[in-house]
Design an enzyme around this catalytic site. Structure first.
Site, PDB file in Angstrom:
ATOM      1  N   HIS A  14      -8.914 -35.924 -64.775  1.00 54.62           N
ATOM      2  CA  HIS A  14     -10.105 -36.372 -65.507  1.00 54.62           C
ATOM      3  C   HIS A  14      -9.720 -37.433 -66.531  1.00 54.62           C
ATOM      4  O   HIS A  14      -9.493 -37.144 -67.709  1.00 54.62           O
ATOM      5  CB  HIS A  14     -10.763 -35.178 -66.214  1.00 54.62           C
ATOM      6  CG  HIS A  14     -12.186 -35.414 -66.616  1.00 54.62           C
ATOM      7  ND1 HIS A  14     -13.243 -34.709 -66.075  1.00 54.62           N
ATOM      8  CD2 HIS A  14     -12.741 -36.283 -67.494  1.00 54.62           C
ATOM      9  CE1 HIS A  14     -14.370 -35.116 -66.613  1.00 54.62           C
ATOM     10  NE2 HIS A  14     -14.090 -36.083 -67.488  1.00 54.62           N
TER      11      HIS A  14
ATOM     12  N   HIS B 161     -10.562 -41.542 -67.920  1.00 58.32           N
ATOM     13  CA  HIS B 161     -11.409 -42.741 -67.923  1.00 58.32           C
ATOM     14  C   HIS B 161     -10.497 -43.970 -67.811  1.00 58.32           C
ATOM     15  O   HIS B 161     -10.225 -44.662 -68.800  1.00 58.32           O
ATOM     16  CB  HIS B 161     -12.268 -42.770 -69.183  1.00 58.32           C
ATOM     17  CG  HIS B 161     -13.271 -41.669 -69.225  1.00 58.32           C
ATOM     18  ND1 HIS B 161     -14.522 -41.778 -68.656  1.00 58.32           N
ATOM     19  CD2 HIS B 161     -13.184 -40.405 -69.725  1.00 58.32           C
ATOM     20  CE1 HIS B 161     -15.186 -40.633 -68.815  1.00 58.32           C
ATOM     21  NE2 HIS B 161     -14.388 -39.793 -69.457  1.00 58.32           N
TER      22      HIS B 161
ATOM     23  N   LYS C  11     -18.657 -37.318 -59.344  1.00 56.27           N
ATOM     24  CA  LYS C  11     -18.842 -36.734 -60.673  1.00 56.27           C
ATOM     25  C   LYS C  11     -20.262 -36.968 -61.155  1.00 56.27           C
ATOM     26  O   LYS C  11     -20.865 -38.018 -60.877  1.00 56.27           O
ATOM     27  CB  LYS C  11     -17.869 -37.357 -61.674  1.00 56.27           C
ATOM     28  CG  LYS C  11     -18.021 -36.776 -63.090  1.00 56.27           C
ATOM     29  CD  LYS C  11     -17.650 -37.771 -64.159  1.00 56.27           C
ATOM     30  CE  LYS C  11     -17.955 -37.174 -65.536  1.00 56.27           C
ATOM     31  NZ  LYS C  11     -17.383 -37.971 -66.622  1.00 56.27           N
TER      32      LYS C  11
ATOM     33  N   HIS D 296     -19.589 -32.647 -65.484  1.00 56.06           N
ATOM     34  CA  HIS D 296     -19.417 -32.714 -66.939  1.00 56.06           C
ATOM     35  C   HIS D 296     -20.374 -31.709 -67.563  1.00 56.06           C
ATOM     36  O   HIS D 296     -21.568 -31.709 -67.266  1.00 56.06           O
ATOM     37  CB  HIS D 296     -19.726 -34.129 -67.431  1.00 56.06           C
ATOM     38  CG  HIS D 296     -20.013 -34.213 -68.897  1.00 56.06           C
ATOM     39  ND1 HIS D 296     -19.093 -34.673 -69.807  1.00 56.06           N
ATOM     40  CD2 HIS D 296     -21.139 -33.918 -69.607  1.00 56.06           C
ATOM     41  CE1 HIS D 296     -19.629 -34.650 -71.017  1.00 56.06           C
ATOM     42  NE2 HIS D 296     -20.871 -34.192 -70.923  1.00 56.06           N
TER      43      HIS D 296
ATOM     44  N   HIS E 291     -14.762 -29.419 -69.012  1.00 58.48           N
ATOM     45  CA  HIS E 291     -15.001 -29.287 -70.463  1.00 58.48           C
ATOM     46  C   HIS E 291     -15.528 -27.891 -70.792  1.00 58.48           C
ATOM     47  O   HIS E 291     -16.277 -27.712 -71.764  1.00 58.48           O
ATOM     48  CB  HIS E 291     -16.006 -30.326 -70.978  1.00 58.48           C
ATOM     49  CG  HIS E 291     -15.774 -31.724 -70.512  1.00 58.48           C
ATOM     50  ND1 HIS E 291     -14.521 -32.283 -70.406  1.00 58.48           N
ATOM     51  CD2 HIS E 291     -16.654 -32.704 -70.108  1.00 58.48           C
ATOM     52  CE1 HIS E 291     -14.627 -33.529 -69.975  1.00 58.48           C
ATOM     53  NE2 HIS E 291     -15.899 -33.797 -69.775  1.00 58.48           N
TER      54      HIS E 291
ATOM     55  N   ASP F   7      -9.326 -35.667 -70.206  1.00 57.05           N
ATOM     56  CA  ASP F   7     -10.479 -36.524 -70.539  1.00 57.05           C
ATOM     57  C   ASP F   7      -9.997 -37.757 -71.290  1.00 57.05           C
ATOM     58  O   ASP F   7     -10.716 -38.339 -72.106  1.00 57.05           O
ATOM     59  CB  ASP F   7     -11.523 -35.764 -71.353  1.00 57.05           C
ATOM     60  CG  ASP F   7     -12.893 -36.451 -71.349  1.00 57.05           C
ATOM     61  OD1 ASP F   7     -13.131 -37.310 -70.473  1.00 57.05           O
ATOM     62  OD2 ASP F   7     -13.714 -36.127 -72.225  1.00 57.05           O
TER      63      ASP F   7
END
Length: 396
Positions: free
Chosen positions: A70, A72, A164, A203, A232, A293
């Site tokens: 996970h 970005h 996702k 998410h 999360h 994340d």
């Protein structure tokens, strides 16, 4: 011809390390040829191997590289305006954190960031020396794709292994159950046709709905529970209790290492403690994963939904939580490694997360304090003495 061929083979011998594969193998040597592990044995003699570089790791620990599912990779955020869009990740940031396999995705911003750009970043990282995959989609439903269809993206495009979206969050697009069922079934079929995991990653925000949307998916369509991943889930105790119930039914759950009360997430369950809670409740360790994340924004909202602060998530929290599981929670290293390595590989259906002959040589070397000394990705030394010795294309 045989002599010429042998000259193209580069061997690296890691000697005298305590090996966790992640299971404890004791003190052995690891022989790497190009990008693969070819042997794990006691007392391998470097003098009998051509083109061999030997590294004595006496007193050090060797384990698989982290699989962070996970990240970005091309940045995230933007919740406080265009100037808060986080930048693309640097290769050095990943490898210095021990990440040898990365899975990229989009977040809130599926408007100025696109799956096509993410795919280009995935290809770049694979070229620069680590292994990278991605998820299509973003927070919104209908979700952005490259081909126009989730199943086509997954089945036909190398590197795309799932989708996702966002649920139970004020930033989601409030998808209907029918929309979520369609998204999940398309990912499932795309995975079947493309021989990939075909996963749907959800998410989770702080809504009181917690995992209710996923429960509705299970009740209204036939996607296997092990293809749906809530992430999360340690955001607060109520959400984590729901996640434990989900895992006890056979699902996987993903904790976020950066969502931590010690890092400012006031209501969060610290990941190392969350793992122990889940194990005490009877959750199977191989159904618990931990991701960072990383490189996304970390917005802070008050009770009225107003943004009160924003930062960029890093990657150091992965190793920090591994340490805390061992040094504070008393979990043995072979078990503590699993949520970062073998459990993730199992869920993603990738041949990673284990040290064994014929496996990719993705290796971390830790010192007695569990800090990173070396990182090898696909057999190449990327980190030496805790610092990147290989940089990304445009890194200084």
């Amino acid at each position: 011809m045989n002599t010429i061929k042998s000259l193209s083979l580069q061997f690296t011998l890691l000697k005298n390390a305590a090996i966790y594969a992640p299971e404890a193998l004791g003190e052995k040597d690891i022989l790497i040829c190009n990008d693969k592990i070819v042997a794990i044995e006691q007392n391998i003699d470097a003098s009998t191997i051509p083109n061999c570089t030997s590294l004595d790791l006496t007193g050090l620990t060797v384990c698989p590289g982290f699989i962070d599912q996970h990240i970005h990779l091309i940045g995230g955020g933007g919740e406080a305006g265009p100037h808060t869009r986080t930048p693309e990740v640097k290769l050095s940031s990943l490898i210095e954190a021990g990440i040898t396999t990365a899975v990229g995705l989009l977040g809130t911003d599926g408007m100025t960031r696109h799956p096509e750009t993410l795919l280009a970043k995935v290809k770049a990282l694979n070229f620069e020396g680590i292994t990278a995959y991605m998820l299509t989609g973003a927070y919104t439903v209908p979700t952005p794709t490259i081909t126009g269809q989730i199943d086509k993206d997954i089945a036909l495009i190398d590197g795309i292994i799932g989708v996702k979206t966002a649920i139970s969050d004020h930033r989601s697009s409030a998808p209907t159950i029918a929309e979520l069922c369609r998204l999940s079934t398309q990912a499932r079929v795309g995975g079947l046709l493309g021989a990939k995991a075909g996963i749907s990653v959800f998410h989770l925000g702080s809504s009181k709905k917690t995992l209710e949307p996923i429960d509705h998916i299970l009740a209204n369509c036939d996607v296997p529970i092990n293809k749906l991943l809530p992430t999360h889930v340690n955001r607060n105790q109520v959400l984590f209790d729901a996640a434990i119930a989900f895992a006890l039914k056979g699902g996987y759950i993903d904790l976020t290492s950066g969502i931590n009360p010690e890092l400012g997430a006031r209501n969060a369950v610290k990941p190392s403690k969350a793992v122990m809670q889940a194990l005490k409740a009877g959750v199977a360790l191989d159904h618990i994963t931990i991701s960072s994340d990383g490189n996304g924004s970390q917005p802070v909202f008050n009770a009225q939904g107003q943004l009160t602060g924003i930062t960029v998530a890093g990657f150091a929290s992965l190793l920090a939580e591994l340490k805390d599981m061992v040094q504070k929670e008393g979990l043995c290293l072979s078990e503590a490694l699993q949520p970062f390595t073998s459990s993730v590989a199992q869920f993603l259906q990738i041949d990673k997360g284990h040290l064994k002959p014929n496996a990719d040589a993705d290796i971390l070397v830790l010192n007695k304090d569990m800090n990173i000394e070396y990182v090898f990705a696909k057999g190449k030394k990327m980190v030496h003495n805790g610092k990147a010795c290989i940089k990304g294309t445009f890194e200084e």
